[in-house]
Scaffold this motif. Structure first.
Motif, PDB file in Angstrom:
ATOM      1  N   LYS A 165       0.811  -1.223   0.000  1.00  0.00           N
ATOM      2  CA  LYS A 165       0.000   0.000   0.000  1.00  0.00           C
ATOM      3  C   LYS A 165       0.849   1.279   0.000  1.00  0.00           C
ATOM      4  N   ASN A 166       2.180   1.106   0.002  1.00  0.00           N
ATOM      5  CA  ASN A 166       3.094   2.252   0.012  1.00  0.00           C
ATOM      6  C   ASN A 166       2.873   3.120   1.246  1.00  0.00           C
ATOM      7  N   LYS A 167       2.774   2.449   2.401  1.00  0.00           N
ATOM      8  CA  LYS A 167       2.507   3.158   3.646  1.00  0.00           C
ATOM      9  C   LYS A 167       3.556   2.867   4.720  1.00  0.00           C
ATOM     10  N   LEU A 168       4.731   2.366   4.335  1.00  0.00           N
ATOM     11  CA  LEU A 168       5.762   2.068   5.329  1.00  0.00           C
ATOM     12  C   LEU A 168       6.292   3.328   5.994  1.00  0.00           C
ATOM     13  N   GLY A 169       6.214   4.446   5.298  1.00  0.00           N
ATOM     14  CA  GLY A 169       6.728   5.698   5.866  1.00  0.00           C
ATOM     15  C   GLY A 169       6.008   6.137   7.109  1.00  0.00           C
ATOM     16  N   PHE A 170       4.803   5.640   7.348  1.00  0.00           N
ATOM     17  CA  PHE A 170       4.046   6.062   8.519  1.00  0.00           C
ATOM     18  C   PHE A 170       4.502   5.355   9.796  1.00  0.00           C
ATOM     19  N   ILE A 171       5.269   4.273   9.679  1.00  0.00           N
ATOM     20  CA  ILE A 171       5.752   3.588  10.881  1.00  0.00           C
ATOM     21  C   ILE A 171       7.266   3.679  11.034  1.00  0.00           C
ATOM     22  N   ASN A 172       8.000   4.039   9.987  1.00  0.00           N
ATOM     23  CA  ASN A 172       9.450   4.154  10.106  1.00  0.00           C
ATOM     24  C   ASN A 172       9.930   5.598  10.187  1.00  0.00           C
ATOM     25  N   GLY A 173       9.008   6.542  10.211  1.00  0.00           N
ATOM     26  CA  GLY A 173       9.366   7.942  10.400  1.00  0.00           C
ATOM     27  C   GLY A 173       9.623   8.723   9.146  1.00  0.00           C
ATOM     28  N   GLU A 174       9.480   8.128   7.961  1.00  0.00           N
ATOM     29  CA  GLU A 174       9.721   8.867   6.724  1.00  0.00           C
ATOM     30  C   GLU A 174       8.606   9.872   6.441  1.00  0.00           C
ATOM     31  N   CYS A 175       7.372   9.483   6.716  1.00  0.00           N
ATOM     32  CA  CYS A 175       6.229  10.407   6.531  1.00  0.00           C
ATOM     33  C   CYS A 175       5.935  11.084   7.864  1.00  0.00           C
ATOM     34  N   LYS A 176       6.608  12.167   8.120  1.00  0.00           N
ATOM     35  CA  LYS A 176       6.463  12.852   9.403  1.00  0.00           C
ATOM     36  C   LYS A 176       5.172  13.665   9.449  1.00  0.00           C
ATOM     37  N   ARG A 177       4.742  13.887  10.682  1.00  0.00           N
ATOM     38  CA  ARG A 177       3.513  14.660  10.892  1.00  0.00           C
ATOM     39  C   ARG A 177       3.735  16.124  10.447  1.00  0.00           C
ATOM     40  N   PRO A 178       2.911  16.604   9.553  1.00  0.00           N
ATOM     41  CA  PRO A 178       3.053  18.013   9.133  1.00  0.00           C
ATOM     42  C   PRO A 178       2.465  18.965  10.169  1.00  0.00           C
ATOM     43  N   ASP A 179       2.663  20.212   9.916  1.00  0.00           N
ATOM     44  CA  ASP A 179       2.118  21.244  10.804  1.00  0.00           C
ATOM     45  C   ASP A 179       0.591  21.217  10.732  1.00  0.00           C
ATOM     46  N   PRO A 180      -0.088  21.341  11.886  1.00  0.00           N
ATOM     47  CA  PRO A 180      -1.561  21.289  11.855  1.00  0.00           C
ATOM     48  C   PRO A 180      -2.197  22.324  10.942  1.00  0.00           C
ATOM     49  N   HIS A 181      -1.512  23.450  10.669  1.00  0.00           N
ATOM     50  CA  HIS A 181      -2.056  24.470   9.786  1.00  0.00           C
ATOM     51  C   HIS A 181      -1.683  24.241   8.325  1.00  0.00           C
ATOM     52  N   SER A 182      -0.943  23.151   8.084  1.00  0.00           N
ATOM     53  CA  SER A 182      -0.537  22.853   6.706  1.00  0.00           C
ATOM     54  C   SER A 182      -1.737  22.309   5.921  1.00  0.00           C
ATOM     55  N   PRO A 183      -1.829  22.575   4.643  1.00  0.00           N
ATOM     56  CA  PRO A 183      -2.960  22.046   3.848  1.00  0.00           C
ATOM     57  C   PRO A 183      -2.905  20.532   3.659  1.00  0.00           C
ATOM     58  N   THR A 184      -1.730  19.923   3.900  1.00  0.00           N
ATOM     59  CA  THR A 184      -1.605  18.454   3.747  1.00  0.00           C
ATOM     60  C   THR A 184      -1.842  17.707   5.059  1.00  0.00           C
ATOM     61  N   PHE A 185      -2.120  18.458   6.139  1.00  0.00           N
ATOM     62  CA  PHE A 185      -2.277  17.789   7.428  1.00  0.00           C
ATOM     63  C   PHE A 185      -3.477  16.845   7.438  1.00  0.00           C
ATOM     64  N   ARG A 186      -4.587  17.301   6.905  1.00  0.00           N
ATOM     65  CA  ARG A 186      -5.791  16.460   6.908  1.00  0.00           C
ATOM     66  C   ARG A 186      -5.577  15.189   6.092  1.00  0.00           C
ATOM     67  N   GLN A 187      -4.881  15.289   5.000  1.00  0.00           N
ATOM     68  CA  GLN A 187      -4.604  14.100   4.177  1.00  0.00           C
ATOM     69  C   GLN A 187      -3.670  13.142   4.914  1.00  0.00           C
ATOM     70  N   TRP A 188      -2.624  13.689   5.558  1.00  0.00           N
ATOM     71  CA  TRP A 188      -1.700  12.831   6.322  1.00  0.00           C
ATOM     72  C   TRP A 188      -2.423  12.164   7.478  1.00  0.00           C
ATOM     73  N   GLU A 189      -3.251  12.911   8.170  1.00  0.00           N
ATOM     74  CA  GLU A 189      -3.973  12.349   9.316  1.00  0.00           C
ATOM     75  C   GLU A 189      -4.912  11.226   8.873  1.00  0.00           C
ATOM     76  N   ARG A 190      -5.560  11.403   7.744  1.00  0.00           N
ATOM     77  CA  ARG A 190      -6.454  10.355   7.241  1.00  0.00           C
ATOM     78  C   ARG A 190      -5.674   9.081   6.908  1.00  0.00           C
ATOM     79  N   CYS A 191      -4.533   9.218   6.262  1.00  0.00           N
ATOM     80  CA  CYS A 191      -3.712   8.034   5.930  1.00  0.00           C
ATOM     81  C   CYS A 191      -3.142   7.388   7.191  1.00  0.00           C
ATOM     82  N   ASP A 192      -2.711   8.201   8.145  1.00  0.00           N
ATOM     83  CA  ASP A 192      -2.154   7.650   9.393  1.00  0.00           C
ATOM     84  C   ASP A 192      -3.215   6.885  10.169  1.00  0.00           C
ATOM     85  N   ASP A 193      -4.436   7.413  10.221  1.00  0.00           N
ATOM     86  CA  ASP A 193      -5.518   6.691  10.904  1.00  0.00           C
ATOM     87  C   ASP A 193      -5.825   5.358  10.211  1.00  0.00           C
TER      88      ASP A 193
END
Length: 301
Positions: free
Chosen positions: A19-47
């Motif tokens: 699923k190309n989601k290894l970055g969410f557990i090895n630290g490659e896909c870091k949490r963006p700033d809550p005011h960033s426009p990509t935060f909602r997308q990252w949060e949805r994928c992380d959940d």
């Protein structure tokens, strides 16, 4: 969870890689700033990744880690609990390998059981293996030695039914790989399953053929052959004298001759205590020629 953690970990890593989601557990896909426009997308994928991991755990373990903030925190929590390798676990797996034998299992299930234990043991000791690119051939020799050790363990647990194949394999130099031996044993197992059924079919066919051709062929048959006491020829056998050709109720020497036969003898069932002469004569009536008009008596010994 402790028993099958490394197998579970390997399966989860493969699923996340697809699923190309290894970055969410090895630290490659870091949490963006809550005011960033990509935060909602990252949060949805992380959940979504967190939910996948929780659903793959048992209920007891899932309840204890369900309040993790993100997928990376959940993964680190599980690794801290179960990743630690200790001597007790290595001893437990190695003892299972040594105690495993075929028994009532077929070749496929026996091989699968050993293969799973070997891979789990290899995963536990993976950190102690060399990861550099060796050019001296040591890594290749180490791998061949490990495969030969597994082959010996596999052959040791086989039933005595495969003693011939086991001896043939051990006489080979160098030893074949485990996959080749497994294929050879599978062929022999299939042959053993087919052979009894084929033999039973041949015997059944022979019996059916014999039932359609009764008494067609006879060996050593002769009409005057009395070596078998008249058995099998269809002639009756006397229960008194044990001779063929008549029955006990028609044995004239026992009950007497009929009057129409012209022979007279007393039945043997009521013998008289009288001295018997060596020669006994039996009168037999013979009719002479019509021109003589007389009956002659002839003494027969």
């Amino acid at each position: 969870m402790l028993v099958g953690y490394h197998s579970w970990r390997r399966s989860v890593l493969r699923g996340l890689s697809v699923k190309n989601k290894l970055g969410f557990i090895n630290g490659e896909c870091k949490r963006p700033d809550p005011h960033s426009p990509t935060f909602r997308q990252w949060e949805r994928c992380d959940d979504m990744v967190t939910l996948w991991i929780l659903n793959s755990l048992s209920k007891e373990i899932a309840y204890s880690v369900e309040y993790a903030n993100d997928a990376m925190e959940l993964w680190i929590e599980l690794e801290d609990r179960y990743e630690k390798t200790n001597g007790a676990r290595l001893y437990q797996i190695q003892k299972k390998i040594n105690d495993t034998s075929q028994g009532t299992l077929d070749i496929t299930n026996y091989y699968t059981k050993l293969k799973k234990l070997w891979e789990e043991l290899s995963t536990l000791s993976n950190k102690s293996q060399c990861s550099c690119n060796c050019t001296c051939g040591t890594e290749k020799n180490f791998y061949k030695t490990e495969q030969d050790r597994r082959l010996i363990q596999f052959l040791m647990g086989l039933n005595e039914t495969y003693i011939v194949i086991r001896g043939s394999v051990l006489m080979m130099n160098p030893l074949p790989n485990l996959a080749q031996v497994f294929s050879l044993l599978i062929q022999d197992e299939k042959h053993r399953e087919i052979k009894p059924n084929t033999q039973l079919f041949i015997e059944s066919t022979s019996m059916n053929a014999a039932s359609f051709r009764p008494n067609t062929y006879r060996t050593n048959y002769s009409p005057n052959n009395s070596s078998n006491g008249g058995q099998g020829s269809g002639r009756p056998i006397c229960d008194y004298c044990k001779k063929p050709g008549h029955t006990k109720d028609r044995y004239f020497k026992l009950y007497g001759y009929p009057k129409s036969s012209g022979l007279q003898s007393k039945p043997k069932s009521k013998p008289k205590h009288q001295p018997e002469s060596r020669l006994q004569s039996k009168p037999e009536l013979q009719q002479g020629k019509e021109n003589s008009g007389q009956c002659t008596w002839k003494s027969v010994l």
